[in-house]
Design a protein around this motif. Structure first.
Motif, mmCIF file in Angstrom:
data_model
loop_
_atom_site.group_PDB
_atom_site.id
_atom_site.type_symbol
_atom_site.label_atom_id
_atom_site.label_comp_id
_atom_site.label_asym_id
_atom_site.label_seq_id
_atom_site.Cartn_x
_atom_site.Cartn_y
_atom_site.Cartn_z
ATOM 1 N N HIS A 1 0.857 -1.184 0.000
ATOM 2 C CA HIS A 1 0.000 0.000 0.000
ATOM 3 C C HIS A 1 0.897 1.240 0.000
ATOM 4 N N TYR A 2 0.332 2.354 -0.475
ATOM 5 C CA TYR A 2 1.137 3.561 -0.648
ATOM 6 C C TYR A 2 0.382 4.797 -0.154
ATOM 7 N N LYS A 3 1.122 5.710 0.484
ATOM 8 C CA LYS A 3 0.559 6.988 0.924
ATOM 9 C C LYS A 3 1.626 8.062 0.754
ATOM 10 N N LYS A 4 1.176 9.306 0.589
ATOM 11 C CA LYS A 4 2.130 10.414 0.515
ATOM 12 C C LYS A 4 1.554 11.645 1.185
ATOM 13 N N TYR A 5 2.466 12.491 1.685
ATOM 14 C CA TYR A 5 2.109 13.715 2.381
ATOM 15 C C TYR A 5 3.070 14.821 1.970
ATOM 16 N N PRO A 6 2.640 16.067 2.021
ATOM 17 C CA PRO A 6 3.592 17.170 1.839
ATOM 18 C C PRO A 6 4.645 17.114 2.943
ATOM 19 N N ILE A 7 5.847 17.566 2.640
ATOM 20 C CA ILE A 7 6.932 17.491 3.610
ATOM 21 C C ILE A 7 6.608 18.278 4.880
ATOM 22 N N ARG A 8 5.771 19.287 4.770
ATOM 23 C CA ARG A 8 5.399 20.057 5.966
ATOM 24 C C ARG A 8 4.585 19.220 6.945
ATOM 25 N N GLU A 9 4.035 18.095 6.481
ATOM 26 C CA GLU A 9 3.261 17.205 7.341
ATOM 27 C C GLU A 9 4.075 15.991 7.772
ATOM 28 N N LEU A 10 5.396 16.107 7.722
ATOM 29 C CA LEU A 10 6.276 14.987 8.056
ATOM 30 C C LEU A 10 5.968 14.425 9.440
ATOM 31 N N THR A 11 5.868 15.277 10.430
ATOM 32 C CA THR A 11 5.658 14.811 11.802
ATOM 33 C C THR A 11 4.358 14.032 11.942
ATOM 34 N N SER A 12 3.267 14.560 11.407
ATOM 35 C CA SER A 12 1.980 13.873 11.529
ATOM 36 C C SER A 12 1.983 12.558 10.748
ATOM 37 N N ALA A 13 2.677 12.515 9.606
ATOM 38 C CA ALA A 13 2.767 11.282 8.823
ATOM 39 C C ALA A 13 3.509 10.200 9.590
ATOM 40 N N LEU A 14 4.602 10.566 10.235
ATOM 41 C CA LEU A 14 5.390 9.587 10.980
ATOM 42 C C LEU A 14 4.666 9.143 12.252
ATOM 43 N N GLU A 15 3.942 10.061 12.864
ATOM 44 C CA GLU A 15 3.152 9.683 14.039
ATOM 45 C C GLU A 15 2.058 8.692 13.650
#
Length: 269
Positions: free
Chosen positions: A26-40
């Motif tokens: 499976h695949y997901k992507k986020y803007p780099i500004r949302e790095l913290t929320s993506a990793l959480e």
């Protein structure tokens, strides 16, 4: 969810995530500004998963979020992911290929069987679209810039071959660009759509020219285009595809090609 492995590729513009759940990727992507929320989010849904990290922010991610994570070189991860997707698409990987990864900038690789080498790179890429596009149109959203470009006419901004030869017929395709943005002096009131189309045209033509040099120098049989800048970007795909007949080299746009780095890192675990 039964997520055992996660690959995360965080670069200059986006965070790309690939994860395996019950044998399915499976695949997901986020803007780099949302790095913290993506990793959480990853830590929440896959607390026991093995994590592979790559890209420019790999060391930061390991230090701040995944101390047990393993870092893999970006170029190795990208090519591993690309080769896997090529095999999934039933494309012959025993023949020599040139892989063009269009991210914030662009990198070129030569691949054959399971061997690959980075041959050169360019600062022309998605970052160019975002930066120059914002300067010329005031728009800072990728999707909106692509939408503008799809409605624009590059010929209102670029000087074309047919413009130079008019009223005679040109000896080559008249729609080719003679000079990027050269009509900015004589047509300063061109629309945002035209300017966005001209930016994508400049990026596409530059990448095609460099790609053809790579194909010729390394006697490759096919171009493989991957990278986040292609996702949902039909104007750029059309620009790259328009040269197929002219240069006589086949090419392919890989499905999920923007996730090659994340997928490759996962596969290297």
């Amino acid at each position: 969810m039964n997520i055992k492995k996660v690959g995360i590729d965080a670069g200059g513009s986006l965070v790309k995530i690939a994860y395996e759940d019950s044998g399915v990727f499976h695949y997901k992507k986020y803007p780099i500004r949302e790095l913290t929320s993506a990793l959480e989010w990853i830590k929440m849904v896959a607390p026991n998963a093995k994590v592979a990290l790559t890209g420019g922010k790999a060391a930061f991610m390991k230090d701040q979020f995944f101390p047990e994570g393993k870092i893999f070189p970006e170029f190795d991860s990208t090519c591993e992911g690309a080769m896997f997707l090529l095999k999934e698409a039933k494309i012959d990987t025993t023949k020599k290929l040139v892989i063009v990864n269009i991210g914030t900038g662009t990198s070129w690789f030569v691949a054959e069987n399971n061997n690959y080498t980075r041959i050169f790179g360019s600062g022309i890429g998605g970052g160019t679209l975002m930066g120059l596009g914002a300067l010329l149109t005031g728009e800072t959203d990728f999707i909106k810039l692509v939408e503008l470009a799809s409605k624009g006419n590059k010929g209102n901004v670029d000087l074309l071959v047919k413009d130079i030869y008019y009223p005679q017929e040109p000896p080559i395709d008249g729609n080719l660009t003679a000079s990027n943005f050269a009509k900015g002096v004589i047509n300063p009131n061109s629309s945002k759509e035209d300017k966005a189309a001209a930016v994508i045209n400049m990026i596409g033509e530059t990448l095609v020219l460099l790609s053809m040099q790579a194909v010729t120098a390394f006697h490759a049989d096919r171009l493989v285009y991957i990278g986040s800048t292609l996702a949902g970007n039909e104007p750029l795909k059309q620009c790259l595809s328009s040269y197929k007949k002219m240069v006589g080299i086949d090419h392919v746009f890989l499905d999920h090609g923007e996730y090659c780095g994340a997928l490759g890192a996962l596969l290297l675990l």
